[in-house]
Structure formats: structure tokens, C-alpha cells
Design an enzyme around this catalytic site. Structure first.
Site, short mmCIF file in Angstrom:
data_model
loop_
_atom_site.label_atom_id
_atom_site.label_comp_id
_atom_site.label_asym_id
_atom_site.label_seq_id
_atom_site.Cartn_x
_atom_site.Cartn_y
_atom_site.Cartn_z
N GLU A 279 35.32 22.05 -46.80
CA GLU A 279 34.80 23.42 -46.87
C GLU A 279 33.42 23.43 -47.52
O GLU A 279 32.56 24.24 -47.16
CB GLU A 279 35.77 24.32 -47.64
CG GLU A 279 37.11 24.51 -46.95
CD GLU A 279 36.97 25.07 -45.54
OE1 GLU A 279 36.17 26.00 -45.34
OE2 GLU A 279 37.65 24.56 -44.64
N TRP A 282 31.29 22.51 -44.75
CA TRP A 282 30.96 23.60 -43.83
C TRP A 282 29.71 24.34 -44.32
O TRP A 282 28.84 24.70 -43.53
CB TRP A 282 32.13 24.57 -43.71
CG TRP A 282 31.82 25.79 -42.90
CD1 TRP A 282 31.59 27.04 -43.36
CD2 TRP A 282 31.68 25.86 -41.46
NE1 TRP A 282 31.30 27.91 -42.31
CE2 TRP A 282 31.36 27.21 -41.14
CE3 TRP A 282 31.80 24.94 -40.43
CZ2 TRP A 282 31.15 27.63 -39.83
CZ3 TRP A 282 31.59 25.37 -39.12
CH2 TRP A 282 31.27 26.69 -38.83
N TRP A 310 28.50 44.66 -26.10
CA TRP A 310 29.15 45.21 -27.28
C TRP A 310 29.41 46.71 -27.10
O TRP A 310 28.60 47.42 -26.52
CB TRP A 310 28.28 44.99 -28.52
CG TRP A 310 28.04 43.56 -28.86
CD1 TRP A 310 26.87 42.87 -28.70
CD2 TRP A 310 28.98 42.63 -29.40
NE1 TRP A 310 27.02 41.57 -29.12
CE2 TRP A 310 28.31 41.39 -29.55
CE3 TRP A 310 30.33 42.71 -29.77
CZ2 TRP A 310 28.93 40.26 -30.05
CZ3 TRP A 310 30.95 41.58 -30.27
CH2 TRP A 310 30.26 40.37 -30.41
N ASN A 345 39.87 33.47 -47.37
CA ASN A 345 39.19 32.90 -46.21
C ASN A 345 39.96 33.11 -44.91
O ASN A 345 39.37 33.43 -43.87
CB ASN A 345 38.95 31.41 -46.42
CG ASN A 345 38.14 30.80 -45.28
OD1 ASN A 345 37.01 31.18 -45.05
ND2 ASN A 345 38.76 29.87 -44.54
N TRP A 363 28.79 41.42 -34.14
CA TRP A 363 29.04 40.62 -35.34
C TRP A 363 28.03 40.90 -36.45
O TRP A 363 28.32 40.73 -37.64
CB TRP A 363 29.05 39.13 -35.01
CG TRP A 363 27.82 38.59 -34.34
CD1 TRP A 363 27.62 38.46 -33.00
CD2 TRP A 363 26.63 38.11 -34.98
NE1 TRP A 363 26.36 37.94 -32.77
CE2 TRP A 363 25.74 37.71 -33.95
CE3 TRP A 363 26.23 37.97 -36.30
CZ2 TRP A 363 24.47 37.19 -34.22
CZ3 TRP A 363 24.96 37.46 -36.58
CH2 TRP A 363 24.10 37.07 -35.54
N TRP A 386 30.21 34.23 -39.03
CA TRP A 386 30.35 35.36 -38.11
C TRP A 386 30.07 34.95 -36.67
O TRP A 386 30.78 35.36 -35.75
CB TRP A 386 29.44 36.51 -38.53
CG TRP A 386 30.12 37.41 -39.53
CD1 TRP A 386 29.97 37.41 -40.88
CD2 TRP A 386 31.08 38.42 -39.24
NE1 TRP A 386 30.79 38.35 -41.45
CE2 TRP A 386 31.48 39.00 -40.46
CE3 TRP A 386 31.66 38.91 -38.05
CZ2 TRP A 386 32.43 40.03 -40.54
CZ3 TRP A 386 32.60 39.94 -38.14
CH2 TRP A 386 32.97 40.48 -39.36
#
Length: 481
Positions: A279, A282, A310, A345, A363, A386
Site C-alpha cells: 500500500e 501504491w 456522465w 479503504n 469521478w 479515483w
């Protein structure tokens, strides 16, 4: 004696601080933090992050004061403030940690240009990441666009040990400093509006000491359950280090080093510790991508998503923000965010998927809400995550992966403990109906003192219908690609 201005930025610590260490080795040090509200443009710190910044600076002030120094606080344009401080202090050098936000490199260039002809040495140092952008590359010398091979390659590179706090000779001249309280970074109750951060000081300990307590507590025992427990929002099996890491109260290599030491003392926990470090990886990957694509916070990494249809229903967005969608696991997450400045998370992925795929809201709307409400709002991780959920990122979730909020709740909050905590109006429902209260018989609702549509909303969209609508929308992108 040479004097160095050390510009603290998102590195609010005294240990493992290469810029501070280098400055201390050459003479006296003036520690400075500049609150520049214009520097980041639209991405100026959100409300929750401002609360944390206040507490973190207060902690840093106390740490420096305990060592007989004084943190200089100034508000205004970074270049103008540095020019004034350099003249007032007679500093012949300005040192700072390198940062990687889209506005950071241009600012660092401006600093260098401003003092180039004034015989003031400008140096920037690493310390925000384990690996500098551009240092972890594919075999052909290009940047990775998929996380797993990136992290595999990164793990083949050595990570330097963290550095101790240096002995510092602080600059003795009396330089004017702002009163932190005058910056009004924290909300106050007024005109009948409550303080939305009330109680946060009981939940968090911002500052370097708090960061190390959080890391130590996590590695003491919870990390053993991290691999599976990190998906259970009602349990405290995650580190909650992200706000500390965001503000640089602890460095990535301090985390890395402590985790490696824990693996040596508890080898049976190596697998969950590696999962935890992934993580951290990431975050590294997100910054590598941001360095490659500076527009990532505002534009889709995959160009074809610029034409995504959208819906952007403002009522749907508002219901999501307020935790009133009618889907308990989604609403619990959004309420946790509002009340604590944090969200688990696993639930972040669920609420993000719901916004972008069930509601077809862009987003960017979710990214901006998180930016304002999250204590750990990080420009790279926020944008990258996102876009991952929306399907437009470099290493994105497949377009057809649409989290079922009912099934996700039943799987990761099987007893309903998380929902009961954050949606107390549902607390008396049996677990059979806690994640889909609209399926409960009227008698069950009555015994739970629950009236749907009054105490808790009906779902604002039907899951099956919304899923098909999302697949139709993503088909447009699939055809375009």
C-alpha cells in the site's frame, strides 16, 4: 557562520530530514513554514487538511522550541516571503525537500531563478518517496503503467536507512513570525453552525510523535491481521498512517525500515507486512504516474474517457455526499468521512464505485469531495485511486467491475457492525436486512423503530438498473477505443 533557510513543506518532522541534516552541517538554521494559499491553485488544502496542518505545525513548533529553536511562520507568496526572510536573516542558502505535485516543480524553478544572481545556494533533497520518479523503469527504460510490475521492480532496489535527527545550531536573530491561530485553519462553531471537526483531537494525534506512535501500535499486533482484516471496516486492522505520511510527519523509509525490523522479530507476519508495504508502494506508483502525467487530477489518463457520457445528477451527488443514498454501506462510509475526516479503504472503493458507476457522476466530483473532507487527501493517491475506480486510469479497474453495494456490505460487514455505528437509525435491524432494509417486512421495520422514507431513505437508484446503465455507458468508451 553560514546560515540556511530550511523551508518545511509536506515534511513536518525533524528525523530523517535530509534537507535539515545538510543545513545543520554547514552552520545555523532558520526553520520556516510558508502558508501560500495561491500556490496550488484549485488544489489548495481542503478543510480537513487545514485542520491537520494546524495541529501538525503546532507539534513541530513545540519540537523545535524544546531544542531551543523557533519555527518561523509566514503567510503569503512563497517567493516574496523567502526574499524577505533571506534579507532579514542574511542566509546564504535555502534548502528544502523536493515535492512532486503539479505545482511543485515550477515553484522550485522559480526559487532557483529568484536567488540565482544573489549568491544564495538553492538545494533540494529527496525524502518524500522511497524511490524518486524516473528511478524505477521497465527494461526498455520507460515508466511503468501497471502497479504490480512496478512494485516488483521497485522491491529489487535498495532503500536507504532513515537518518537520525541532527544536532542543530538555530539562528539566533529575532525574525517576525505569524501566530498560527491567526491563520484560522480550524473551524469554530458560530451562528448556530456546529464545529464540524469537534472531537477530532480525541481521534487523532497529528505530529511526528503521533506518527511514530501510530506506526508502533500498528506493528505491535494489528499488522498480523492486515492481509484479511484490512477489508473489514468495523475492525482497527489498518495503520491509519496516511495523514501522517501526507504531511511528512514520518518518512516512507522510516515506515519501510520499521516494517523490515518487525519482519525479523516476527517472521510469521512477513506476508501481511508485505501486503501493508504494497500500500505504501501504491502511493509510490501514484506519484510516478503524476510525474508522468501532471494533468491526472483533472483529466482522464486514458484519453477516450474524455467522451464518457456522465450523468452528473446534482441531487444524486448531494445524497452521496450526505450519506443518504439508501445503501447502508455507502452511507456509513460517507458519514464516517464527515465525522472523522477518514474513511476505511475498502469502503472508499465501494463509495467511489457507487458514485461513478451507479450514479454516473464524474469521478472529479468525488475526487474534490475527498480532497475537502479527507485528512489524508493526497493529490497523487486521490487522483490515481479515483481514476482506478472509474476505469480511466493507467492501471484501472475493468470497466465491467461494478461493486454491488449490497453484496460488498454483506461480505465485509457481515454482522452490520460498521453500518450500525455510522447509521444508528438502522441499528435495530437484524443482520439479514441491515444491508438492504427495503427488503425487510413491515413488522420487522416497525420492531426496529424504522420508517423507510422518513428515518432512512429508500435507495435513490435500483442496483440492477444502474448497473445496466453503467455498462451501456462504458460500452460507448469501449467502442471508441
Amino acid at each position: 557562520m553560514s546560515t540556511t533557510l530550511v523551508l518545511f513543506r509536506q515534511d513536518l518532522r525533524l528525523h530523517d530530514h535530509p534537507a535539515l541534516i545538510a543545513a545543520a552541517s554547514r552552520g545555523s538554521v532558520v526553520p520556516v513554514f510558508i502558508y501560500d494559499e495561491e500556490q496550488a491553485g484549485d488544489w489548495h488544502l481542503g478543510g480537513a487538511s487545514q485542520w491537520w496542518l494546524h495541529e501538525s505545525l503546532k507539534s513541530l513548533e513545540a519540537s523545535i522550541s524544546a531544542l531551543s529553536g523557533r519555527l518561523v511562520l509566514r503567510r503569503g507568496n512563497t517567493i516574496s516571503v523567502l526574499r524577505s526572510l533571506q534579507q532579514e536573516s542574511g542566509a546564504d542558502a535555502i534548502y528544502f525537500s523536493r515535492q512532486y505535485q503539479p505545482w511543485s516543480a515550477p515553484l522550485e524553478t522559480l526559487i532557483n531563478n529568484e536567488f540565482h544572481d544573489l549568491s544564495v545556494s538553492i538545494k533540494r533533497f529527496p525524502g518524500t518517496l522511497l524511490h524518486e520518479p524516473g528511478s524505477v523503469l521497465t527494461g526498455s527504460g520507460t515508466a511503468f503503467k501497471v502497479f504490480t510490475p512496478f512494485w516488483r521492480a521497485a522491491n529489487k532496489q535498495a532503500v536507504a536507512l532513515p537518518l537520525s535527527r541532527p544536532d542543530v545550531v538555530w539562528h539566533t536573530h529575532k525574525l517576525a513570525s505569524d501566530d498560527l491561530a491567526d491563520w484560522q485553519l480550524q473551524p469554530e462553531a458560530q451562528d448556530g453552525v456546529p464545529n464540524w471537526a469537534d472531537g477530532w483531537q480525541d481521534l487523532w494525534q497529528p505530529g511526528e510523535e503521533g506518527a511514530h506512535h501510530a506506526l508502533s501500535d500498528f506493528l505491535e499486533a494489528p499488522v498480523a491481521h492486515y492481509a484479511e482484516g484490512r477489508d473489514v471496516p468495523s475492525k482497527r486492522y489498518t495503520s491509519r498512517l496516511s495523514p501522517h505520511l501526507k504531511f511528512g510527519e514520518i518518512s516512507p523509509r522510516q515506515i519501510w525500515s520499521a516494517a523490515q525490523q518487525r519482519k525479523l522479530s516476527a517472521p510469521q507476519w512477513s506476508a501481511p507486512i508485505d501486503k501493508f508495504l504494497a500500500e505504501v508502494g501504491w502511493r509510490e506508483f501514484c506519484y510516478q504516474l503524476l510525474d508522468l502525467f501532471n494533468d491526472m487530477p483533472a483529466k482522464p489518463f486514458k484519453e477516450q474517457f474524455a467522451g464518457f457520457p456522465w450523468g452528473n445528477d446534482s441531487k444524486h451527488l448531494s445524497a452521496w455526499q450526505r450519506g443518504q443514498t439508501g445503501y447502508p454501506i455507502v452511507d456509513a462510509g460517507m458519514r464516517e468521512l464527515w465525522h472523522t475526516g477518514f474513511m476505511h479503504n475498502r469502503v472508499r472503493m465501494i463509495v467511489a464505485s457507487f458514485l461513478t458507476k451507479h450514479l454516473l457522476v464524474h469521478w472529479i466530483e468525488g475526487e474534490r469531495w475527498f480532497w475537502d473532507c479527507l485528512l489524508d487527501a493526497d493529490i497523487a493517491s486521490n487522483a490515481c485511486s479515483w481514476q482506478w475506480v472509474a476505469g480511466s486510469g493507467a492501471d484501472a479497474s475493468p470497466y465491467f467491475r461494478i461493486f454491488n453495494p449490497i453484496a460488498q456490505g454483506q461480505k465485509f460487514d457481515s454482522e452490520g457492525a460498521y453500518v450500525r455505528q455510522w447509521c444508528p437509525e438502522l441499528s435495530k435491524l437484524p443482520k439479514k436486512y441491515i444491508h438492504e432494509p427495503w427488503e425487510a417486512p413491515q413488522m420487522t421495520l416497525a420492531s426496529a423503530d424504522l420508517e423507510l422514507g422518513t428515518d432512512y431513505p429508500f435507495p435513490i437508484v435500483d442496483h440492477k438498473t444502474a448497473r445496466l446503465g453503467a455498462l451501456d455507458a462504458y460500452a460507448v468508451i469501449k467502442q471508441a477505443s
